[in-house]
Design a protein around this motif. Structure first.
Motif, mmCIF file in Angstrom:
data_model
loop_
_atom_site.group_PDB
_atom_site.id
_atom_site.type_symbol
_atom_site.label_atom_id
_atom_site.label_comp_id
_atom_site.label_asym_id
_atom_site.label_seq_id
_atom_site.Cartn_x
_atom_site.Cartn_y
_atom_site.Cartn_z
ATOM 1 N N ALA A 81 10.830 -1.572 3.546
ATOM 2 C CA ALA A 81 9.897 -2.155 4.521
ATOM 3 C C ALA A 81 10.311 -1.788 5.944
ATOM 4 N N ALA A 82 11.604 -1.845 6.222
ATOM 5 C CA ALA A 82 12.085 -1.509 7.560
ATOM 6 C C ALA A 82 11.805 -0.049 7.909
ATOM 7 N N MET A 83 11.748 0.809 6.893
ATOM 8 C CA MET A 83 11.473 2.233 7.114
ATOM 9 C C MET A 83 9.977 2.533 7.080
ATOM 10 N N GLY A 84 9.167 1.490 6.884
ATOM 11 C CA GLY A 84 7.723 1.693 6.837
ATOM 12 C C GLY A 84 7.211 2.218 5.513
ATOM 13 N N GLN A 85 8.062 2.205 4.492
ATOM 14 C CA GLN A 85 7.670 2.666 3.156
ATOM 15 C C GLN A 85 7.235 1.442 2.340
ATOM 16 N N TYR A 86 6.067 0.914 2.700
ATOM 17 C CA TYR A 86 5.627 -0.364 2.166
ATOM 18 C C TYR A 86 5.324 -0.339 0.678
ATOM 19 N N ALA A 87 4.797 0.756 0.164
ATOM 20 C CA ALA A 87 4.513 0.838 -1.276
ATOM 21 C C ALA A 87 5.818 0.747 -2.074
ATOM 22 N N GLU A 88 6.855 1.430 -1.602
ATOM 23 C CA GLU A 88 8.158 1.370 -2.271
ATOM 24 C C GLU A 88 8.756 -0.031 -2.147
ATOM 25 N N ALA A 89 8.574 -0.641 -0.985
ATOM 26 C CA ALA A 89 9.078 -1.998 -0.779
ATOM 27 C C ALA A 89 8.422 -2.956 -1.768
ATOM 28 N N ILE A 90 7.112 -2.831 -1.913
ATOM 29 C CA ILE A 90 6.377 -3.695 -2.844
ATOM 30 C C ILE A 90 6.909 -3.528 -4.264
ATOM 31 N N LYS A 91 7.178 -2.291 -4.670
ATOM 32 C CA LYS A 91 7.724 -2.045 -6.015
ATOM 33 C C LYS A 91 9.066 -2.765 -6.196
ATOM 34 N N ALA A 92 9.926 -2.667 -5.185
ATOM 35 C CA ALA A 92 11.240 -3.308 -5.279
ATOM 36 C C ALA A 92 11.105 -4.830 -5.343
ATOM 37 N N PHE A 93 10.234 -5.390 -4.496
ATOM 38 C CA PHE A 93 10.045 -6.842 -4.514
ATOM 39 C C PHE A 93 9.440 -7.299 -5.844
ATOM 40 N N HIS A 94 8.538 -6.487 -6.417
ATOM 41 C CA HIS A 94 7.971 -6.828 -7.721
ATOM 42 C C HIS A 94 9.042 -6.792 -8.811
ATOM 43 N N ARG A 95 9.921 -5.814 -8.745
ATOM 44 C CA ARG A 95 11.018 -5.749 -9.726
ATOM 45 C C ARG A 95 11.900 -6.986 -9.613
#
Length: 157
Positions: A119-133
Motif C-alpha cells: 500500500a505504501a508503494m501504491g501497489q494496491y492490488a497486491e496490498a489487497i491480496k496480502a490483507f485477504h491472505r
C-alpha cells in the motif's frame, strides 16, 4: 513448535467469541517470540529498546546478527521487516516478510506487514491480496478489513 497447539489456536482465530480470538492471538505471538528460547527473546527485546531510543542502526545490526545466528527464527525476520517498514524501506521489509512466511506460512503479522508495504508503494492490488491472505487466517481482523476498503478506494480513483 507443537503443530496441534498451533492448529488449535488458528482455529480459535476464527471463533465468534472475541475473547477466544484475543487469547489465541496472544498465544500465537508468544509462541513466535519464544520460538528460540530466552536468548532469542532477549535479543528481540533489546532490538526494540534500541529502536525505541532512536538507535536504529544498532537495532538493525542486532537483528542482522540474530538472523545470521538463527536464520530459522521467523520473529527475528519479522522484527527486522518492521524496522525496515518504519524507515520507509519497503522492498527490504517485503523481502523479510516473505522470509517469515517461508518459515511460518500462517504468520498473519507478516501478511499484514506485506500489505502495508504494498500500500505504501501504491501497489494496491497486491496490498489487497496480502490483507485477504491475512483475513483467511484472522477473519475478524478489523484492521485488515479497513485496509482492504482503503486500498479499493484508492484503486477506484
Amino acid at each position: 513448535m507443537d503443530s496441534l497447539i498451533i492448529d488449535s489456536l488458528l482455529k480459535d482465530l476464527k471463533n465468534a467469541d472475541e475473547k477466544v480470538r484475543e487469547r489465541a492471538t496472544k498465544k500465537l505471538w508468544r509462541i513466535w517470540f519464544q520460538q528460540k528460547g530466552t536468548y532469542g527473546l532477549e535479543m528481540i527485546e533489546r532490538s526494540q529498546q534500541l529502536l525505541d531510543s532512536g538507535k536504529i542502526g544498532e537495532a538493525k545490526a542486532l537483528l542482522a546478527k540474530l538472523i545470521r545466528q538463527q536464520p530459522d527464527f521467523a520473529e527475528a525476520w519479522n522484527r527486522r521487516a518492521f524496522l525496515y517498514y518504519s524507515l520507509g524501506d519497503y522492498q527490504n521489509s517485503l523481502a523479510d516478510c516473505q522470509m517469515v512466511l517461508r518459515l511460518i506460512p500462517v504468520h498473519f503479522g507478516a501478511l499484514h506487514g506485506m500489505g502495508l508495504c504494498y500500500a505504501a508503494m501504491g501497489q494496491y492490488a497486491e496490498a489487497i491480496k496480502a490483507f485477504h491472505r491475512a483475513l483467511e487466517i484472522q477473519p475478524y481482523s478489523l484492521a485488515n478489513q479497513k485496509l482492504i476498503l482503503e486500498c479499493n478506494l484508492r484503486l477506484s480513483n
